[in-house]
Design a protein around this motif. Structure first.
Motif, PDB file in Angstrom:
ATOM      1  N   LYS A  28       0.892  -1.147  -0.073  1.00 36.39           N
ATOM      2  CA  LYS A  28      -0.269  -0.082   0.040  1.00 36.39           C
ATOM      3  C   LYS A  28       0.925   1.088  -0.061  1.00 36.39           C
ATOM      4  N   ASP A  29       2.154   0.995   0.346  1.00 37.21           N
ATOM      5  CA  ASP A  29       2.996   2.368   0.426  1.00 37.21           C
ATOM      6  C   ASP A  29       3.912   2.465  -0.715  1.00 37.21           C
ATOM      7  N   VAL A  30       3.973   1.378  -1.581  1.00 39.39           N
ATOM      8  CA  VAL A  30       4.571   1.429  -2.784  1.00 39.39           C
ATOM      9  C   VAL A  30       4.664   2.922  -3.755  1.00 39.39           C
ATOM     10  N   PHE A  31       3.252   3.214  -3.870  1.00 39.91           N
ATOM     11  CA  PHE A  31       2.751   4.321  -4.978  1.00 39.91           C
ATOM     12  C   PHE A  31       2.516   5.687  -3.931  1.00 39.91           C
ATOM     13  N   LYS A  32       2.806   5.626  -2.640  1.00 39.06           N
ATOM     14  CA  LYS A  32       2.503   6.726  -1.795  1.00 39.06           C
ATOM     15  C   LYS A  32       3.320   8.069  -2.298  1.00 39.06           C
ATOM     16  N   PHE A  33       2.463   9.061  -2.195  1.00 33.84           N
ATOM     17  CA  PHE A  33       3.145  10.602  -2.748  1.00 33.84           C
ATOM     18  C   PHE A  33       2.778  11.240  -1.578  1.00 33.84           C
ATOM     19  N   PRO A  34       3.950  12.228  -1.319  1.00 33.25           N
ATOM     20  CA  PRO A  34       5.267  12.071  -2.098  1.00 33.25           C
ATOM     21  C   PRO A  34       6.082  10.965  -1.713  1.00 33.25           C
ATOM     22  N   VAL A  35       6.936  10.712  -2.619  1.00 34.43           N
ATOM     23  CA  VAL A  35       7.829   9.487  -2.579  1.00 34.43           C
ATOM     24  C   VAL A  35       8.626   9.365  -1.156  1.00 34.43           C
ATOM     25  N   GLU A  36       8.403   8.237  -0.521  1.00 40.01           N
ATOM     26  CA  GLU A  36       9.313   8.042   0.670  1.00 40.01           C
ATOM     27  C   GLU A  36      10.372   7.265   0.248  1.00 40.01           C
ATOM     28  N   TRP A  37      11.438   7.772  -0.223  1.00 40.39           N
ATOM     29  CA  TRP A  37      12.649   7.230  -0.774  1.00 40.39           C
ATOM     30  C   TRP A  37      13.208   6.281   0.325  1.00 40.39           C
ATOM     31  N   ILE A  38      13.462   6.530   1.552  1.00 41.31           N
ATOM     32  CA  ILE A  38      13.973   5.864   2.758  1.00 41.31           C
ATOM     33  C   ILE A  38      12.859   5.244   3.578  1.00 41.31           C
ATOM     34  N   PRO A  39      12.064   4.219   3.384  1.00 44.10           N
ATOM     35  CA  PRO A  39      10.928   3.817   4.271  1.00 44.10           C
ATOM     36  C   PRO A  39      11.366   3.838   5.767  1.00 44.10           C
ATOM     37  N   LYS A  40      10.189   4.262   6.435  1.00 40.63           N
ATOM     38  CA  LYS A  40      10.441   4.454   7.988  1.00 40.63           C
ATOM     39  C   LYS A  40      10.826   3.045   8.563  1.00 40.63           C
ATOM     40  N   GLU A  41       9.896   2.215   8.079  1.00 40.26           N
ATOM     41  CA  GLU A  41      10.015   0.714   8.531  1.00 40.26           C
ATOM     42  C   GLU A  41      10.261  -0.221   7.263  1.00 40.26           C
ATOM     43  N   LEU A  42      11.595  -0.707   7.620  1.00 34.59           N
ATOM     44  CA  LEU A  42      12.087  -1.674   6.590  1.00 34.59           C
ATOM     45  C   LEU A  42      11.437  -2.980   6.396  1.00 34.59           C
ATOM     46  N   VAL A  43      10.612  -3.433   5.389  1.00 32.53           N
ATOM     47  CA  VAL A  43       9.767  -4.655   5.275  1.00 32.53           C
ATOM     48  C   VAL A  43      10.837  -5.806   4.700  1.00 32.53           C
ATOM     49  N   TRP A  44      11.636  -6.418   5.547  1.00 30.62           N
ATOM     50  CA  TRP A  44      12.647  -7.478   4.980  1.00 30.62           C
ATOM     51  C   TRP A  44      11.683  -8.538   4.502  1.00 30.62           C
ATOM     52  N   GLU A  45      10.476  -8.906   5.126  1.00 29.35           N
ATOM     53  CA  GLU A  45       9.573  -9.833   4.909  1.00 29.35           C
ATOM     54  C   GLU A  45       9.450 -10.230   3.338  1.00 29.35           C
ATOM     55  N   ASN A  46       9.200  -9.120   2.486  1.00 31.95           N
ATOM     56  CA  ASN A  46       9.139  -9.145   0.927  1.00 31.95           C
ATOM     57  C   ASN A  46      10.060 -10.070   0.406  1.00 31.95           C
ATOM     58  N   TYR A  47      11.357 -10.121   0.984  1.00 30.36           N
ATOM     59  CA  TYR A  47      12.525 -11.138   0.296  1.00 30.36           C
ATOM     60  C   TYR A  47      12.415 -12.391   0.533  1.00 30.36           C
ATOM     61  N   ARG A  48      11.726 -12.846   1.754  1.00 32.49           N
ATOM     62  CA  ARG A  48      11.288 -14.201   2.098  1.00 32.49           C
ATOM     63  C   ARG A  48       9.917 -14.477   1.393  1.00 32.49           C
ATOM     64  N   LEU A  49       9.041 -13.816   1.214  1.00 25.74           N
ATOM     65  CA  LEU A  49       7.813 -14.080   0.547  1.00 25.74           C
ATOM     66  C   LEU A  49       7.961 -14.525  -0.864  1.00 25.74           C
ATOM     67  N   ILE A  50       8.739 -13.664  -1.545  1.00 23.81           N
ATOM     68  CA  ILE A  50       9.022 -14.103  -2.914  1.00 23.81           C
ATOM     69  C   ILE A  50       9.159 -15.772  -3.221  1.00 23.81           C
ATOM     70  N   TRP A  51      10.138 -16.183  -2.329  1.00 18.21           N
ATOM     71  CA  TRP A  51      10.343 -17.488  -2.595  1.00 18.21           C
ATOM     72  C   TRP A  51       9.175 -18.669  -1.926  1.00 18.21           C
ATOM     73  N   GLU A  52       8.225 -18.086  -1.206  1.00 22.93           N
ATOM     74  CA  GLU A  52       7.169 -18.871  -0.683  1.00 22.93           C
ATOM     75  C   GLU A  52       5.894 -18.839  -1.435  1.00 22.93           C
ATOM     76  N   LYS A  53       5.704 -17.640  -1.906  1.00 25.70           N
ATOM     77  CA  LYS A  53       4.506 -17.486  -2.610  1.00 25.70           C
ATOM     78  C   LYS A  53       4.452 -18.171  -3.990  1.00 25.70           C
ATOM     79  N   VAL A  54       5.531 -18.200  -4.768  1.00 27.52           N
ATOM     80  CA  VAL A  54       5.666 -18.595  -6.181  1.00 27.52           C
ATOM     81  C   VAL A  54       6.872 -19.706  -5.887  1.00 27.52           C
ATOM     82  N   PRO A  55       7.054 -20.597  -6.918  1.00 29.12           N
ATOM     83  CA  PRO A  55       8.268 -21.457  -6.787  1.00 29.12           C
ATOM     84  C   PRO A  55       9.615 -20.378  -7.388  1.00 29.12           C
ATOM     85  N   PHE A  56       9.749 -19.515  -6.799  1.00 26.36           N
ATOM     86  CA  PHE A  56      10.877 -18.516  -7.441  1.00 26.36           C
ATOM     87  C   PHE A  56      12.285 -19.140  -7.412  1.00 26.36           C
TER      88      PHE A  56
END
Length: 264
Positions: A28-56
């Motif tokens: 929900k924050d990807v296209f937030k305007f103005p752009v938040e170049w450095i997120p306040k909270e880093l969601v490292w979970e995304n890098y785990r989900l890409i291997w689990e949601k599909v056979p990446f």
């Protein structure tokens, strides 16, 4: 000039920085305007989900397999053909070379369907072998290597022939060692092209076990939603081998581009 170059470099790097930033956000924050170049909270979970949601991992290994095999075969076929066009005299050499290089001007969309029909009749649809056969021969690669071989003095080749060295020996012991810059350039071009190819795998691969990264990223797009954060995380991960290849071959790549086509 330096200011202009810095501005151009920044404009080219900016999309990659946005991609990295988006990969560490909630969707929900990807296209937030103005752009938040450095997120306040880093969601490292995304890098785990890409291997689990599909056979990446399967897609990743398939892409590595195709990129490495096709690159190695192209290096062999292109350098071998380029040696013949550059250093051997035979009837119709220049005409054949021009005809072969002329195929570069034909858009792939023109012969895409005939190629598919041919692969289907051979029973190679939905196999990696179809892509390997179609992309293992490159007119651009032959042109690049041939232009570099033209810069190698013919006197060296003639001296080797007088000493009794065969054409295969000249190619292996003299020409190839002198061709590291051109080979590095062709390696980067071929590896990046195969790694980023989308249409080829889309046309020929139906089974999930055969798909590549580019098709895998598309699987994060559902009917009513798109996981942009996961797409960006997958894109960041998919860039790693390309960056490694370029860093390892950068010195030879720059030298190859600077010297290709210079005869001396």
């Amino acid at each position: 000039m330096y200011i202009l170059l810095i501005a151009l470099s920044a404009s080219m790097v900016l999309p990659f920085f946005w991609m990295l930033s988006a990969s560490l956000k909630l969707n929900k924050d990807v296209f937030k305007f103005p752009v938040e170049w450095i997120p306040k909270e880093l969601v490292w979970e995304n890098y785990r989900l890409i291997w689990e949601k599909v056979p990446f991992l399967t897609f990743y290994l398939n892409t590595i397999k195709l990129s490495v095999i096709i690159t190695l075969i192209q290096l062999l076929t292109s350098s071998f053909a380029a040696y013949a066009f550059a250093k051997l005299d035979f009837r119709g050499r220049d005409t054949l070379f021009l005809a072969y290089i002329g195929t570069i001007a034909i858009p792939w969309q023109v012969y895409m369907i005939p190629q598919f029909i041919m692969m289907r009749k051979l029973g190679l649809v939905d196999t990696h072998l179809a892509i390997i056969l179609l992309q293992s021969f490159s007119a651009f690669g032959v042109f690049l290597m041939r232009q570099f071989y033209m810069s190698i003095p013919n006197e060296i080749i003639q001296a080797a022939r007088i000493d009794g060295l065969s054409e295969y020996g000249i190619y292996r012991k003299i020409v190839l060692p002198l061709s590291k810059p051109a080979l590095a350039s062709l390696t980067i071009f071929t590896f990046v092209f195969v790694w980023n190819d989308f249409m080829g795998p889309l046309i020929y691969f139906n089974s999930e076990r055969l798909k590549t990264i580019q098709l895998g990223l598309r699987m994060f797009i559902a009917q009513y939603s798109v996981d942009y954060n996961l797409i960006m995380a997958g894109s960041v991960v998919s860039l790693i081998p390309v960056i490694i290849i370029f860093i390892l071959l950068q010195r030879f790549f720059v030298e190859g581009i600077a010297t290709t086509g210079i005869k001396g």
